[in-house]
Design an enzyme around this catalytic site. Structure first.
Site, PDB file in Angstrom:
ATOM      1  N   ARG A 195       0.902  -1.363   0.050  1.00 36.57           N
ATOM      2  CA  ARG A 195      -0.169   0.245  -0.487  1.00 36.57           C
ATOM      3  C   ARG A 195       0.531   1.263  -0.036  1.00 36.57           C
ATOM      4  O   ARG A 195       0.600   2.338  -0.014  1.00 36.57           O
ATOM      5  CB  ARG A 195      -1.143   0.257   1.561  1.00 36.57           C
ATOM      6  CG  ARG A 195      -1.894  -1.564   1.182  1.00 36.57           C
ATOM      7  CD  ARG A 195      -3.172  -0.795   2.016  1.00 36.57           C
ATOM      8  NE  ARG A 195      -2.843  -0.723   2.974  1.00 36.57           N
ATOM      9  CZ  ARG A 195      -3.570  -0.582   4.100  1.00 36.57           C
ATOM     10  NH1 ARG A 195      -4.722  -0.481   3.725  1.00 36.57           N
ATOM     11  NH2 ARG A 195      -3.976   0.188   5.624  1.00 36.57           N
ATOM     12  N   ASP A 196       2.028   0.886  -0.413  1.00 34.01           N
ATOM     13  CA  ASP A 196       2.667   2.291   0.078  1.00 34.01           C
ATOM     14  C   ASP A 196       4.553   2.330  -1.416  1.00 34.01           C
ATOM     15  O   ASP A 196       5.563   2.105  -0.815  1.00 34.01           O
ATOM     16  CB  ASP A 196       3.756   2.723   0.921  1.00 34.01           C
ATOM     17  CG  ASP A 196       3.383   4.298   0.850  1.00 34.01           C
ATOM     18  OD1 ASP A 196       3.580   5.051   0.133  1.00 34.01           O
ATOM     19  OD2 ASP A 196       4.219   4.746   2.100  1.00 34.01           O
ATOM     20  N   ILE A 197       4.081   1.853  -2.293  1.00 33.14           N
ATOM     21  CA  ILE A 197       5.462   1.534  -3.022  1.00 33.14           C
ATOM     22  C   ILE A 197       5.520   2.296  -3.909  1.00 33.14           C
ATOM     23  O   ILE A 197       4.463   3.809  -5.056  1.00 33.14           O
ATOM     24  CB  ILE A 197       5.145   0.640  -4.414  1.00 33.14           C
ATOM     25  CG1 ILE A 197       4.616  -1.173  -3.658  1.00 33.14           C
ATOM     26  CG2 ILE A 197       6.056   0.186  -5.503  1.00 33.14           C
ATOM     27  CD1 ILE A 197       5.809  -1.541  -2.892  1.00 33.14           C
ATOM     28  N   ASN A 225      10.547   4.080  -0.617  1.00 32.70           N
ATOM     29  CA  ASN A 225      10.387   2.973   0.173  1.00 32.70           C
ATOM     30  C   ASN A 225      10.850   1.529  -0.951  1.00 32.70           C
ATOM     31  O   ASN A 225      10.574   0.836  -0.015  1.00 32.70           O
ATOM     32  CB  ASN A 225       8.853   2.607  -0.095  1.00 32.70           C
ATOM     33  CG  ASN A 225       8.094   3.778   1.299  1.00 32.70           C
ATOM     34  OD1 ASN A 225       8.700   3.885   1.912  1.00 32.70           O
ATOM     35  ND2 ASN A 225       6.113   3.794   1.053  1.00 32.70           N
TER      36      ASN A 225
END
Length: 193
Positions: free
Chosen positions: A46-48, A52
């Site tokens: 949910r945060d590519i 990251n």
């Protein structure tokens, strides 16, 4: 935790400029292997985004920052919180009714990967001009109402098709991590051609 000393893809982009397609194919394959592993265990990251994805001293990449990841239920239930980085959120994250009915964290990870690879190729976030820093509403409108961005004509047909498979507006039309691992862009070995 393992120490990864090469920084992130974001810092690599800032230091060294845009990435070649050969490098992007390797990055895509390694991130997809990680996503396929997570998705097979019902975990959506949910945060590519470039910040990251860590780079090891030998150039390999590793997915980091699982602070907003989620164990998805069998029904792929809607997630009611807006977590992650809004610039990399998929259209259905902002408007699930218009783009697939339910939020699918796995398909959203693929959307974010497509934007990440696009950014590493052109040197700036795909929906914006270089140097532009818009607000949340501008990003949401661009992601939901504009056509998905298209790579410049300097990109190969394989890379353009790969990114197109990631950036389908309808979440159900996006390829899964397992499917993308079979795509010619990541399967192609430049040493044999």
């Amino acid at each position: 935790m393992e120490y990864v000393d090469g920084g992130t893809l974001e810092t690599a982009l800032a230091r060294g400029g845009t990435f070649s397609e050969e490098r992007l194919a390797t990055v895509a394959r390694e991130v997809l292997e990680g996503l396929a592993y997570l998705h097979a265990r019902n975990i959506a990251h949910r945060d590519i985004k470039p910040a990251n994805i860590l780079v090891t001293s030998d150039g390999r990449v590793k997915i980091a920052d699982f602070g907003v990841s989620k164990l998805m239920c069998r029904t792929l239930e809607a997630c009611n919180s807006y977590v992650g980085t809004c610039a990399y959120m998929s259209p259905e994250r902002f408007d699930p009714d218009a783009y697939g009915g339910n939020y699918n964290g796995f398909a959203a990870d693929i959307w974010s990967l497509g934007l990440t690879l696009f950014e590493l190729f052109v040197g700036h976030f795909p929906f914006l001009q270089a140097g532009q820093r818009p607000d949340w509403v501008t990003l949401m409108c661009a992601i939901c109402f504009a056509d998905p961005p298209t790579l410049p004509h300097t990109a190969s047909a394989k890379f353009r098709n790969f990114v197109d498979c990631c950036l389908k507006k309808e979440s159900a039309e996006r390829w899964s991590a397992a499917q993308l691992l079979t795509h010619p862009f990541v399967c192609h070995d430049p040493k044999t051609s």
